[in-house]
Every structure is written in structure tokens, then in C-alpha cells.
Write an enzyme that holds these catalytic residues in place. Structure first.
Site, PDB file in Angstrom:
ATOM      1  N   ARG A 121       0.789  -1.233   0.000  1.00 17.57           N
ATOM      2  CA  ARG A 121       0.000   0.000   0.000  1.00 17.57           C
ATOM      3  C   ARG A 121       0.818   1.278   0.000  1.00 17.57           C
ATOM      4  O   ARG A 121       0.307   2.337  -0.366  1.00 17.57           O
ATOM      5  CB  ARG A 121      -0.951  -0.016   1.194  1.00 17.57           C
ATOM      6  CG  ARG A 121      -1.888  -1.181   1.105  1.00 17.57           C
ATOM      7  CD  ARG A 121      -2.710  -1.304   2.342  1.00 17.57           C
ATOM      8  NE  ARG A 121      -3.761  -0.322   2.410  1.00 17.57           N
ATOM      9  CZ  ARG A 121      -4.499  -0.113   3.483  1.00 17.57           C
ATOM     10  NH1 ARG A 121      -4.280  -0.803   4.568  1.00 17.57           N
ATOM     11  NH2 ARG A 121      -5.455   0.777   3.478  1.00 17.57           N
ATOM     12  N   GLN A 127      -1.215   2.745  -5.595  1.00 19.51           N
ATOM     13  CA  GLN A 127      -2.353   3.415  -4.944  1.00 19.51           C
ATOM     14  C   GLN A 127      -3.653   3.256  -5.697  1.00 19.51           C
ATOM     15  O   GLN A 127      -4.720   3.116  -5.092  1.00 19.51           O
ATOM     16  CB  GLN A 127      -2.034   4.889  -4.717  1.00 19.51           C
ATOM     17  CG  GLN A 127      -1.094   5.035  -3.531  1.00 19.51           C
ATOM     18  CD  GLN A 127      -0.800   6.468  -3.155  1.00 19.51           C
ATOM     19  OE1 GLN A 127      -1.471   7.388  -3.602  1.00 19.51           O
ATOM     20  NE2 GLN A 127       0.226   6.658  -2.346  1.00 19.51           N
ATOM     21  N   ASP A 130      -5.423   0.062  -4.679  1.00 20.14           N
ATOM     22  CA  ASP A 130      -5.610  -0.175  -3.246  1.00 20.14           C
ATOM     23  C   ASP A 130      -7.092  -0.289  -2.872  1.00 20.14           C
ATOM     24  O   ASP A 130      -7.715   0.665  -2.403  1.00 20.14           O
ATOM     25  CB  ASP A 130      -4.919   0.947  -2.456  1.00 20.14           C
ATOM     26  CG  ASP A 130      -4.912   0.678  -0.970  1.00 20.14           C
ATOM     27  OD1 ASP A 130      -5.513  -0.330  -0.542  1.00 20.14           O
ATOM     28  OD2 ASP A 130      -4.315   1.477  -0.232  1.00 20.14           O
ATOM     29  N   SER A 133      -8.166   0.363   0.792  1.00 19.33           N
ATOM     30  CA  SER A 133      -8.444   1.762   1.122  1.00 19.33           C
ATOM     31  C   SER A 133      -9.790   2.214   0.571  1.00 19.33           C
ATOM     32  O   SER A 133     -10.565   2.865   1.277  1.00 19.33           O
ATOM     33  CB  SER A 133      -7.350   2.681   0.563  1.00 19.33           C
ATOM     34  OG  SER A 133      -6.195   2.579   1.340  1.00 19.33           O
ATOM     35  N   TYR A 228       1.406   0.658   9.601  1.00 15.34           N
ATOM     36  CA  TYR A 228       0.401   0.069  10.481  1.00 15.34           C
ATOM     37  C   TYR A 228       0.812   0.237  11.940  1.00 15.34           C
ATOM     38  O   TYR A 228       1.954   0.583  12.245  1.00 15.34           O
ATOM     39  CB  TYR A 228       0.243  -1.427  10.170  1.00 15.34           C
ATOM     40  CG  TYR A 228      -0.394  -1.696   8.835  1.00 15.34           C
ATOM     41  CD1 TYR A 228      -1.766  -1.528   8.641  1.00 15.34           C
ATOM     42  CD2 TYR A 228       0.373  -2.122   7.753  1.00 15.34           C
ATOM     43  CE1 TYR A 228      -2.350  -1.777   7.419  1.00 15.34           C
ATOM     44  CE2 TYR A 228      -0.202  -2.372   6.517  1.00 15.34           C
ATOM     45  CZ  TYR A 228      -1.570  -2.200   6.358  1.00 15.34           C
ATOM     46  OH  TYR A 228      -2.156  -2.441   5.142  1.00 15.34           O
TER      47      TYR A 228
HETATM   48  P1  NAD Z   1      -5.948  -0.491   9.792  1.00 21.95           P
HETATM   49  O1  NAD Z   1      -7.290  -0.827   9.277  1.00 21.95           O
HETATM   50  O2  NAD Z   1      -4.879  -1.528   9.878  1.00 21.95           O
HETATM   51  O3  NAD Z   1      -6.120   0.110  11.279  1.00 21.95           O
HETATM   52  C1  NAD Z   1      -6.926   1.247  11.518  1.00 21.95           C
HETATM   53  C2  NAD Z   1      -6.241   2.152  12.530  1.00 21.95           C
HETATM   54  O4  NAD Z   1      -6.265   1.541  13.817  1.00 21.95           O
HETATM   55  C3  NAD Z   1      -4.773   2.434  12.232  1.00 21.95           C
HETATM   56  O5  NAD Z   1      -4.606   3.818  12.035  1.00 21.95           O
HETATM   57  C4  NAD Z   1      -4.048   1.924  13.475  1.00 21.95           C
HETATM   58  O6  NAD Z   1      -2.935   2.749  13.832  1.00 21.95           O
HETATM   59  C5  NAD Z   1      -5.146   2.013  14.516  1.00 21.95           C
HETATM   60  N1  NAD Z   1      -4.900   1.216  15.731  1.00 21.95           N
HETATM   61  C6  NAD Z   1      -4.399  -0.036  15.848  1.00 21.95           C
HETATM   62  N2  NAD Z   1      -4.321  -0.410  17.145  1.00 21.95           N
HETATM   63  C7  NAD Z   1      -4.804   0.622  17.874  1.00 21.95           C
HETATM   64  C8  NAD Z   1      -5.001   0.839  19.260  1.00 21.95           C
HETATM   65  N3  NAD Z   1      -4.665  -0.078  20.168  1.00 21.95           N
HETATM   66  N4  NAD Z   1      -5.522   2.025  19.653  1.00 21.95           N
HETATM   67  C9  NAD Z   1      -5.852   2.966  18.739  1.00 21.95           C
HETATM   68  N5  NAD Z   1      -5.704   2.824  17.420  1.00 21.95           N
HETATM   69  C10 NAD Z   1      -5.172   1.665  16.981  1.00 21.95           C
HETATM   70  O7  NAD Z   1      -5.363   0.768   9.057  1.00 21.95           O
HETATM   71  P2  NAD Z   1      -5.574   1.222   7.545  1.00 21.95           P
HETATM   72  O8  NAD Z   1      -6.727   2.115   7.443  1.00 21.95           O
HETATM   73  O9  NAD Z   1      -5.529   0.018   6.698  1.00 21.95           O
HETATM   74  O10 NAD Z   1      -4.291   2.105   7.338  1.00 21.95           O
HETATM   75  C11 NAD Z   1      -3.035   1.650   7.806  1.00 21.95           C
HETATM   76  C12 NAD Z   1      -1.931   2.544   7.350  1.00 21.95           C
HETATM   77  O11 NAD Z   1      -1.715   2.393   5.975  1.00 21.95           O
HETATM   78  C13 NAD Z   1      -2.130   4.007   7.612  1.00 21.95           C
HETATM   79  O12 NAD Z   1      -0.889   4.531   8.002  1.00 21.95           O
HETATM   80  C14 NAD Z   1      -2.471   4.537   6.287  1.00 21.95           C
HETATM   81  O13 NAD Z   1      -2.173   5.901   6.156  1.00 21.95           O
HETATM   82  C15 NAD Z   1      -1.568   3.688   5.452  1.00 21.95           C
HETATM   83  N6  NAD Z   1      -1.971   3.719   4.074  1.00 21.95           N
HETATM   84  C16 NAD Z   1      -1.070   4.226   3.207  1.00 21.95           C
HETATM   85  C17 NAD Z   1      -1.415   4.293   1.898  1.00 21.95           C
HETATM   86  C18 NAD Z   1      -0.446   4.871   0.933  1.00 21.95           C
HETATM   87  O14 NAD Z   1       0.653   5.223   1.297  1.00 21.95           O
HETATM   88  N7  NAD Z   1      -0.828   4.980  -0.285  1.00 21.95           N
HETATM   89  C19 NAD Z   1      -2.635   3.845   1.445  1.00 21.95           C
HETATM   90  C20 NAD Z   1      -3.511   3.304   2.374  1.00 21.95           C
HETATM   91  C21 NAD Z   1      -3.164   3.242   3.697  1.00 21.95           C
END
Ligand code: NAD
Length: 391
Positions: A121, A127, A130, A133, A228
Site C-alpha cells: 500500500r 495506490q 488499493d 483503502s 500500520y
Molecule cells: P488499519 O485498518 O490496519 O487500522 C486502523 C487504525 O487503527 C490504524 O490507524 C491503526 O494505527 C489504529 N490502531 C491499531 N491499534 C490501535 C489501538 N490499540 N488504539 C488505537 N488505534 C489503533 O489501518 P488502515 O486504514 O488500513 O491504514 C493503515 C496505514 O496504511 C495508515 O498509516 C495509512 O495511512 C496507510 N496507508 C497508506 C497508503 C499509501 O501510502 N498509499 C494507502 C492506504 C493506507
């Protein structure tokens, strides 16, 4: 090369892997599109719309017999895997790290299985592919609408001749893709929004959308690999729950989205916290599944009302509840991934490439993705003959 769009068969699944608007790019690349009759029905897309966009409507038997590549949202059932043939490719959300046995069955069938949830990701080229997302975005949006619908008061501040309504206090726990969309949606509805995440980099993101970032004194930053979060230690988790309890009690609405890859979702809202909430408060647990959720009392797929009048909703498959919009995004993601692999109208897998290496789970009769292989061969992994790898 023939690309088949399967009709989803999982209960409650209303999305479809391709929409007519996405066909042009694929036919321009020399692909012939077959669509299983009724595949778009859940998303209100008639077969004729696919025909008008250049597809051919076929029966289920014809689809599995004729397609070189099959596109789906959800992984095929055991009986569907059995009708797939050697050399055929499949692209879908296969969750191989949660269900490695299905990957093994696909390998035994000789299918090249490609999983959209294994996209690297953070790779900027990926992107557009993805789908995690795009679908999390739909989920975050719908979670807020569901909460607003279940909440017996207004979200915005309203001043009317009949009196003034205070704005709702909304707390979003977990500020990933779904959490950010939930913040934006709750703000657009006029709520006062607080948000919390263990990754400190999310503070600025939450604030830029108009939320106040909640800082917990008891938990340090818990950023893990690949953007993550890492799993908290039991001590950190207990301290986090304890400190969150005080904040949750004063909230009208709590939406939880926290996940840790490959682990049970962290427990953020305890029964003690719920007991201290006011009657009429609403919790939506987006993380709830058979593995458990972020809310101690939530039951996956159900809505319960506690003795103290708190509604706890644990919706199943939120993206499927907005099938038209969710399918349109998914179609763009899956088309981008498919076209990544197509050279001169044929599937051409280059295992030197990061997207191929991460997403191709089975090939030539074997499970080839390292992380899934490791799960299936723990002894071999312990002996160091598999190396682990991208999820
Ligand atoms: P996810 O579904 O894995 O988790 C959702 C959120 O829960 C995360 O922000 C995580 O930090 C949080 N979390 C986990 N344990 C926790 C706790 N104990 N207390 C509070 N919060 C907690 O996350 P996601 O939506 O799949 O995104 C994960 C990462 O991937 C993010 O950093 C996002 O920005 C990144 N991402 C990057 C891209 C890119 O660079 N193009 C695209 C998509 C996502």
C-alpha cells in the site's frame, strides 16, 4: 484473453467486481469481458448495461469454463474453487493470512490466485489498486451514517424557534483510512469530533479534518511496520483502556475502526466504559468480526441495546451496504491491478516486480507468496527454509 466477472455468492454481498464504466480500459487493452448473468443485480446494474459497454453475458458454467481470469470481490466458496481449472487466474479479496487453507485449495486446483488485500500500500504506483483503502473509505462513511441514524438527537448544533439542539460529541478510535473518512463525515454532519490513534503521525491528519486529537498519557507511540500499528503489550492495553474509559463516558457516539494486521483487533471500549455512558449513546464497532472487535460487548453482525440504554452496532460488510459506489471504486482498483499484469493482451507475471511478488498468492500448483507459505508450513519456517515476507 477472456476476463470473467463472477456473480458474488456470499450472503449479503451486493457488490460486483467490475462496473460497465470500467470496461473501456480493459477492452482497449485487447481483453474480452464475460459477465455472469445477474452479476450486477445487487448493485442495480442490469446485464444490458454490461452488454452496452462491450461485454458478453454468460451462465455460471460458461464463465468458469471459458474465462482465463476471473474477477470477484469475495473469495470463491469450496464448490466454486472445485469448478475452477488449472491455469485459470483469479483476482479477489482472498485474505490469505486469515484463511491460508483457501489459498492452498486454489493452489491444488492449479489456479493462479491474486489477492487485492496484499497490495503493497505504500508503493505510490499501487495506490490506484488499493481496494482495501477504497472499501475502508466506504466503511468509514457508512459507519457515521448508521450512527447518526441510530442516535436519537441531532449531530449539528441547531438553533430553531423550538429551541436549541447541542451538537453531538463523537469519538473516532483508530485513524486509518476508515477513521479519517469517519472524521470527515461526522464533521460534515456538524458533530464535534475527537479522535485517537496509537500512531502519533495521525494527530496532524485528524486535526486537518477538524477533529481534536486525544492524547493519552499512558500509551507511547505504537507505530509498526508499513504504516500500520503494532500490537500493544498487555500492560499498555490495560492502561489504554483505563484512560479511554474516562473519555468515552462523556461521548454521545463512539466509532471504532482499530486494527492490527494479522491480529485480533485491540479491545478499546470495555464493558465498564459502556456502563458509564449516557442512555441514548451509540457505538459502532467497525472492527467487529468472528475474531472479536474493538468493543467488549459488540456481537458481529448484530445490534444490541445495553441495560443502560447504549446501542452497540457491529455492522457486517459495510461496503456491501453501499454497493453502487463501492463497486465503482473496486472496479477501478481491480482493473488497475489486472492491467498491471497484462502484456500484449495476455497475463504476464514478473516475479521480480514488487506488486506481483506481494499479490500473487498461488501459481503453478503451489502457494508462492512468502507470508502465506510461512503460515502453511510452520515447521519449514522454523527450520528457516521459508523467509516470511510481504502480507
Ligand atoms: P488499519 O485498518 O490496519 O487500522 C486502523 C487504525 O487503527 C490504524 O490507524 C491503526 O494505527 C489504529 N490502531 C491499531 N491499534 C490501535 C489501538 N490499540 N488504539 C488505537 N488505534 C489503533 O489501518 P488502515 O486504514 O488500513 O491504514 C493503515 C496505514 O496504511 C495508515 O498509516 C495509512 O495511512 C496507510 N496507508 C497508506 C497508503 C499509501 O501510502 N498509499 C494507502 C492506504 C493506507
Amino acid at each position: 484473453m477472456k476476463v470473467g466477472v463472477a456473480r458474488e455468492t456470499a450472503p449479503g454481498e451486493r457488490r460486483v467486481a467490475l462496473v460497465p464504466e470500467a470496461l473501456g480500459r480493459l477492452t482497449a487493452a485487447g481483453l474480452e469481458i464475460l459477465v455472469e448473468a445477474g452479476a450486477g443485480a445487487g448493485a442495480l446494474i442490469p446485464d444490458q448495461a454490461f452488454v452496452d459497454a462491450g461485454a458478453r453475458i454468460v451462465s455460471s458454467v460458461e464463465l468458469y469454463a471459458q474465462s482465463d481470469v476471473i474477477l470477484r470481490i469475495q473469495k470463491p466458496s469450496e464448490s466454486e474453487i472445485k469448478v475452477m481449472r488449472s491455469g485459470q487466474a483469479l483476482i479477489a479479496f482472498l485474505s490469505p493470512l486469515i484463511d491460508p487453507k483457501s489459498a492452498q485449495a486454489l493452489a491444488q486446483q492449479g489456479v493462479t490466485a491474486i489477492s487485492l488485500d496484499a497490495i503493497p500500500r505504500t508503493l505510490s504506483r499501487a495506490q490506484s489498486m488499493d481496494a482495501l483503502s477504497s472499501q475502508a473509505n466506504v466503511g468509514g462513511y457508512k459507519a457515521v451514517l448508521i450512527a447518526a441514524n441510530a442516535f436519537g438527537r441531532y449531530f449539528p448544533l441547531l438553533t430553531t424557534a423550538a429551541g436549541t439542539a447541542k451538537p453531538a460529541n463523537v469519538l473516532i478510535l483508530g485513524i486509518g483510512v476508515a477513521g479519517l473518512q469517519a472524521i470527515g463525515t461526522a464533521r460534515r454532519l456538524g458533530a464535534v469530533v475527537k479522535a485517537y490513534d496509537v500512531r502519533s503521525e495521525t494527530k496532524e491528519q485528524a486535526q486537518s479534518l477538524g477533529a481534536q486529537f486525544l492524547v493519552l498519557k499512558s500509551v507511547a507511540d505504537a507505530s509498526g511496520e508499513g504504516g500500520y500499528a503494532r500490537q500493544l503489550t498487555p500492560e499498555e492495553q490495560a492502561a489504554q483502556q483505563q484512560e479511554l474509559n474516562g473519555h468515552i463516558a462523556s461521548m454521545d457516539v463512539v466509532i471504532t475502526t482499530a486494527q492490527v494486521p494479522g491480529r485480533r483487533p485491540p479491545l478499546l471500549v470495555t464493558a465498564v466504559a459502556v456502563a458509564a455512558m449516557r442512555p441514548g449513546s451509540v457505538i459502532v464497532d467497525m472492527a467487529a468480526s468472528a475474531l472479536g472487535g474493538n468493543v467488549e460487548l459488540s456481537k458481529a453482525g448484530e445490534t444490541i441495546v445495553t441495560d443502560n440504554g447504549v446501542t452497540i452496532i457491529a455492522p457486517d460488510n459495510l461496503p456491501a451496504s453501499m454497493p453502487v459506489g463501492a463497486s465503482a471504486f473496486y472496479a477501478r482498483n481491480i482493473s488497475a491491478l489486472l492491467l498491471e499484469f497484462v502484456k500484449d493482451g495476455e497475463l504476464n507475471l514478473d516475479f521480480e516486480d514488487e506488486v506481483t511478488r506481494s499479490t500473487v498468492i498461488t501459481h503453478d500448483g503451489a502457494v508462492v507468496q512468502e507470508a502465506t507459505k510461512t503460515l502453511l508450513e510452520p515447521e519449514a519456517a522454523a527450520a528457516g527454509t521459508t523467509s516470511g515476507g510481504a502480507a
